[in-house]
Enzyme design. Sequence first.
Site, PDB file in Angstrom:
ATOM      1  N   GLY A   1       0.780  -1.395  -0.054  1.00  0.00           N
ATOM      2  CA  GLY A   1       0.074  -0.027   0.084  1.00  0.00           C
ATOM      3  C   GLY A   1       0.866   1.450   0.034  1.00  0.00           C
ATOM      4  O   GLY A   1       0.285   2.247  -0.226  1.00  0.00           O
ATOM      5  N   CYS A   2       2.084   1.241   0.104  1.00  0.00           N
ATOM      6  CA  CYS A   2       2.981   2.464   0.063  1.00  0.00           C
ATOM      7  C   CYS A   2       3.577   2.422  -1.444  1.00  0.00           C
ATOM      8  O   CYS A   2       3.763   1.595  -2.074  1.00  0.00           O
ATOM      9  CB  CYS A   2       4.530   2.256   1.067  1.00  0.00           C
ATOM     10  SG  CYS A   2       4.057   2.325   2.710  1.00  0.00           S
ATOM     11  N   ILE A   3       3.241   3.738  -1.734  1.00  0.00           N
ATOM     12  CA  ILE A   3       3.977   4.159  -3.400  1.00  0.00           C
ATOM     13  C   ILE A   3       5.413   4.585  -3.046  1.00  0.00           C
ATOM     14  O   ILE A   3       5.612   4.936  -2.169  1.00  0.00           O
ATOM     15  CB  ILE A   3       2.991   5.127  -3.814  1.00  0.00           C
ATOM     16  CG1 ILE A   3       2.324   6.230  -2.725  1.00  0.00           C
ATOM     17  CG2 ILE A   3       1.766   4.551  -4.348  1.00  0.00           C
ATOM     18  CD1 ILE A   3       1.605   7.312  -3.342  1.00  0.00           C
TER      19      ILE A   3
END
Length: 111
Positions: free
Chosen positions: A109-111
């Site tokens: 979920g981290c970009i």
Amino acid sequence: MATMDVAGNSVEVDEEGYLTNINDWDKDVAIELAKSENLEMTESHWEVIEFLREYYQEYQIAPAVRVLTKAIGKKLGPEKGNSKYLYELFPYGPAKQACKIAGLPKPTGCI
């Protein structure tokens, strides 16, 4: 794969600087990773790093920031389990930056 030099040893990292092998992590590696992030490790930073490593060992996943904040609040108290406190320690994202220094994979979920 890129590498970084830690105390005369070569450690593999991916294109974003995360360790490719979690077993390569130790405190010297963490200090070098923190330097690459322009962070000076304090006792408060180590407390979060150790928490993350324990969490990963138990659940085999790096927590997203919301999960991290709640879990730290339960274990370390509400004064530490909040986004403001964690962003003061890890300004580029408590989950993303702290996981990198802890030698864990990038949280989902981290970009």
